[in-house]
Design an enzyme around this catalytic site. Structure first.
Site, short mmCIF file in Angstrom:
data_model
loop_
_atom_site.label_atom_id
_atom_site.label_comp_id
_atom_site.label_asym_id
_atom_site.label_seq_id
_atom_site.Cartn_x
_atom_site.Cartn_y
_atom_site.Cartn_z
N TYR A 1 0.36 -1.05 -0.16
CA TYR A 1 -0.20 -0.25 -0.12
C TYR A 1 1.15 1.26 0.21
O TYR A 1 1.29 1.82 0.92
CB TYR A 1 -0.85 0.27 1.82
CG TYR A 1 -2.02 -1.46 1.57
CD1 TYR A 1 -2.70 -1.45 0.21
CD2 TYR A 1 -1.33 -1.69 1.97
CE1 TYR A 1 -3.47 -2.74 0.68
CE2 TYR A 1 -2.17 -3.50 2.77
CZ TYR A 1 -3.64 -3.22 1.90
OH TYR A 1 -4.06 -4.44 1.74
N ASP B 1 -7.19 4.90 7.35
CA ASP B 1 -5.61 4.83 7.94
C ASP B 1 -5.35 5.68 8.02
O ASP B 1 -5.62 5.85 9.57
CB ASP B 1 -4.78 3.67 6.66
CG ASP B 1 -5.11 2.53 6.08
OD1 ASP B 1 -4.64 1.65 6.58
OD2 ASP B 1 -6.05 3.05 4.93
N TYR C 1 1.39 -1.29 -6.82
CA TYR C 1 -0.36 -1.49 -6.71
C TYR C 1 -1.36 -1.03 -7.99
O TYR C 1 -0.93 -0.22 -8.87
CB TYR C 1 -0.51 -0.02 -5.57
CG TYR C 1 -2.00 0.09 -5.39
CD1 TYR C 1 -2.41 -0.64 -4.24
CD2 TYR C 1 -2.89 0.39 -5.68
CE1 TYR C 1 -3.88 -1.38 -3.41
CE2 TYR C 1 -4.54 0.72 -5.05
CZ TYR C 1 -5.00 -0.49 -4.29
OH TYR C 1 -6.44 -0.65 -4.29
N GLN D 1 -14.59 6.20 2.07
CA GLN D 1 -13.98 4.59 2.92
C GLN D 1 -14.97 5.85 4.22
O GLN D 1 -14.89 6.72 4.48
CB GLN D 1 -12.42 4.88 3.03
CG GLN D 1 -12.16 3.86 2.56
CD GLN D 1 -10.82 3.37 2.51
OE1 GLN D 1 -9.73 4.24 2.93
NE2 GLN D 1 -10.19 2.05 2.76
N GLY E 1 -14.23 -0.42 4.13
CA GLY E 1 -13.47 -1.09 4.08
C GLY E 1 -12.99 -1.92 4.19
O GLY E 1 -11.70 -2.73 5.01
N ASP F 1 -13.39 -5.38 2.77
CA ASP F 1 -12.87 -5.48 0.78
C ASP F 1 -14.09 -6.49 0.24
O ASP F 1 -14.35 -6.37 -0.57
CB ASP F 1 -11.93 -5.43 0.64
CG ASP F 1 -10.97 -4.05 0.42
OD1 ASP F 1 -11.97 -3.30 1.23
OD2 ASP F 1 -9.97 -3.88 0.45
N ARG G 1 -5.58 -13.43 -0.36
CA ARG G 1 -6.19 -11.94 -1.39
C ARG G 1 -7.54 -12.69 -1.82
O ARG G 1 -7.68 -13.75 -1.78
CB ARG G 1 -5.43 -11.73 -1.58
CG ARG G 1 -3.31 -11.24 -1.05
CD ARG G 1 -4.02 -10.02 -0.53
NE ARG G 1 -4.59 -9.17 -0.64
CZ ARG G 1 -4.34 -6.93 -0.27
NH1 ARG G 1 -4.58 -7.25 0.50
NH2 ARG G 1 -4.75 -6.21 -1.68
N TYR H 1 -8.04 -12.21 4.42
CA TYR H 1 -8.19 -10.61 4.75
C TYR H 1 -9.73 -10.74 5.28
O TYR H 1 -10.05 -10.32 6.67
CB TYR H 1 -8.87 -10.06 3.30
CG TYR H 1 -8.33 -8.95 2.36
CD1 TYR H 1 -7.22 -8.85 3.32
CD2 TYR H 1 -9.29 -8.46 2.25
CE1 TYR H 1 -7.19 -6.69 3.15
CE2 TYR H 1 -8.30 -6.92 1.86
CZ TYR H 1 -7.48 -6.41 1.84
OH TYR H 1 -7.37 -5.72 1.81
N TRP H 2 -10.95 -10.17 4.87
CA TRP H 2 -12.32 -9.52 5.12
C TRP H 2 -13.09 -10.85 5.44
O TRP H 2 -14.28 -10.58 6.24
CB TRP H 2 -12.79 -8.27 5.30
CG TRP H 2 -12.12 -7.18 5.32
CD1 TRP H 2 -10.98 -6.91 4.43
CD2 TRP H 2 -12.32 -6.66 6.12
NE1 TRP H 2 -10.54 -5.32 5.26
CE2 TRP H 2 -10.79 -5.41 6.52
CE3 TRP H 2 -12.96 -6.74 8.12
CZ2 TRP H 2 -10.65 -4.67 7.68
CZ3 TRP H 2 -12.44 -6.00 8.89
CH2 TRP H 2 -11.59 -4.65 8.86
N GLU I 1 -1.01 -7.10 8.71
CA GLU I 1 -2.08 -5.91 8.59
C GLU I 1 -3.63 -7.16 9.27
O GLU I 1 -4.64 -6.53 9.83
CB GLU I 1 -2.51 -6.04 7.31
CG GLU I 1 -3.64 -5.17 7.04
CD GLU I 1 -3.20 -5.83 5.39
OE1 GLU I 1 -4.38 -5.27 4.80
OE2 GLU I 1 -2.96 -6.45 4.47
#
Length: 438
Positions: free
Chosen positions: A30, A37, A82, A108, A168, A170, A204, A360-361, A404
């Protein structure tokens, strides 16, 4: 032990800080400035370097659009690490986009209101920080005004997001049902993933998920990021409890700060009007009594998305539920997320078949959601559970470092460190400092 951890956290933040006045989330993965953030990062800096805390906020707000919109990424610098970058997003298609910076055309969660209040709370020199807030607060107010005027088509006090990145969270399983409605209309794009060169692809979003992400942006670009057209045409229109809770919390923070500043009765009245509409609508529409939690609402397909995530508990931070309903939320949290074999708080319901503790989420613990949960639980007097959230967070970082996100399963740490995603992650460090100092 805590002193060493705090010093390590400060080194992470200072290493990720750019002399142009912003902090990257982490190196490589990132490389730019992200909206929420930066808010969390500013809170961490405020404990030991208020200059950088203030600079973080002013640099972000310097990229605000003329209509009050604040983009989720500001491309201050050139980087090929990125995707998708500024050449894909083409924010300049909107006539009121920033002329100074290239940005995205999505946003966001609106955290800056309560971030300003946190800076004031933390500051030793209250006069200095209050003078700073006076220079920036109207920009944050205008951001809230943008949301209520452009993202609330039913005038019900709940704003929508039109892209999963705006949430946020994702790649949450929450979005899977939306992707199903988009499947036949979404092409397979040709693009080069950059994130998977830094992080294991198993942690991811999939490339097919990226197709959906890009397709939504292509629709917005085809309509010059016009909010009216997006509300009409986007297949993704969601009323998100996390996003709206952050807006409601920030509304209250602005009310409190404007009272301290004085001579802002008109803005305070408008903010109170927003609150008087938003809170009841939030409780009436987004609370699922059967699940005992707040859920997302799919505005495009007119249906609730009946799944529980860490976002379901964010209304505690926003002061939205009654004390009785807060008790229901806490019971749900403990029953589904709080087993002795788990760290609090997984980002998705561990009992659901779509739970993935590494991806991730879709299951891992995130420090920023834990930070919100800690203060939310404290707000309602659940001090013991709040302390567990705090201690779990500190233990995960102590075991693995400033990752993270983290695997919520305790057993796996007997074999290996299970921190995932980017390492030396800025908001992990920043919010740890705040938890340690409080």
């Amino acid at each position: 032990m805590e002193r060493k951890l705090r010093e390590k956290a400060k080194k992470v933040l200072n290493a990720n800080y750019n002399e142009e006045g912003f902090t990257i989330p982490c190196e490589g993965l990132y490389p730019f400035q992200w909206k929420w953030d930066s808010g969390f990062i500013a809170i961490g800096f405020a404990h030991f370097d208020m200059f950088k805390a203030k600079k973080e906020v002013t640099t972000l707000l310097d990229a605000q659009w003329e209509n009050g919109f604040i983009p989720h990424i500001v491309f201050h610098n050139e980087s090929d690490s990125y995707f998708p970058g500024p050449d894909f997003h083409k924010s300049e298609l909107h006539p009121l986009a920033s002329k100074k910076y290239k940005t995205t055309g999505i946003t966001q969660p609106p955290v800056l209101g309560f971030v300003l209040q946190e800076l004031y709370r933390i500051a030793n020199d209250k006069i200095d920080v209050l003078n700073f807030i006076k220079t920036e607060i109207d920009k944050v107010y205008n951001n809230h005004k943008y949301f209520y005027e452009n993202r609330d088509p039913n005038n019900e006090g709940l704003v929508y997001i039109y892209h999963n990145w705006e949430s946020g969270t994702d790649n949450s399983p929450i979005w899977d049902s939306v992707w199903e409605t988009m499947e036949k209309d979404t092409p397979h794009y040709k693009f080069e993933r950059r994130d998977t060169t830094h992080v294991d692809a198993s942690q991811r979003p999939s490339s097919r998920e990226y197709d959906y992400y890009l397709h939504i942006i292509e629709i917005a670009k085809a309509n010059n990021y016009d909010d009216v057209k997006i509300a009409e045409l986007s297949p993704f229109l969601i009323q998100d409890p996390l996003f709206n809770a952050m807006l409601i919390k920030s509304n209250q923070a602005l009310i409190d700060l404007y009272k301290i500043i004085g001579n802002n009765d008109d803005k305070i009245k408008t903010l109170k009007d927003w609150q008087s509409k938003s809170k009841p609508a939030f409780n009436d529409k987004l609370f699922d009594k059967e699940l005992g939690a707040y859920v997302h609402y799919d505005l495009r397909n007119e249906r609730p998305i009946r799944m529980i995530t860490s976002s379901s508990f964010s209304p505690l931070f926003g002061g939205i539920p009654s004390q009785e309903r807060a008790g229901v939320l806490v019971n749900t949290l403990k029953a589904k997320f709080g087993g002795d074999d788990k760290y609090l708080c997984a980002s998705f319901d561990p009992e659901n078949e779509n739970f993935n503790p590494k991806k991730y989420w879709r299951g891992p613990v995130w420090v920023n959601l834990n930070w919100l949960l800690y203060y939310g639980l404290m707000n309602y007097g659940y001090d013991d559970l709040a302390l567990r959230v705090k201690n779990d967070t500190i233990e995960l970082i102590t075991k693995c470092g400033f990752y993270e996100y983290f695997d919520p399963r305790k057993e796996i740490y007997k074999k290996e460190c299970s921190g995932y995603g980017g390492n030396n992650f800025s908001w992990t460090a920043a919010l740890l400092i705040d938890l340690l100092d409080n």
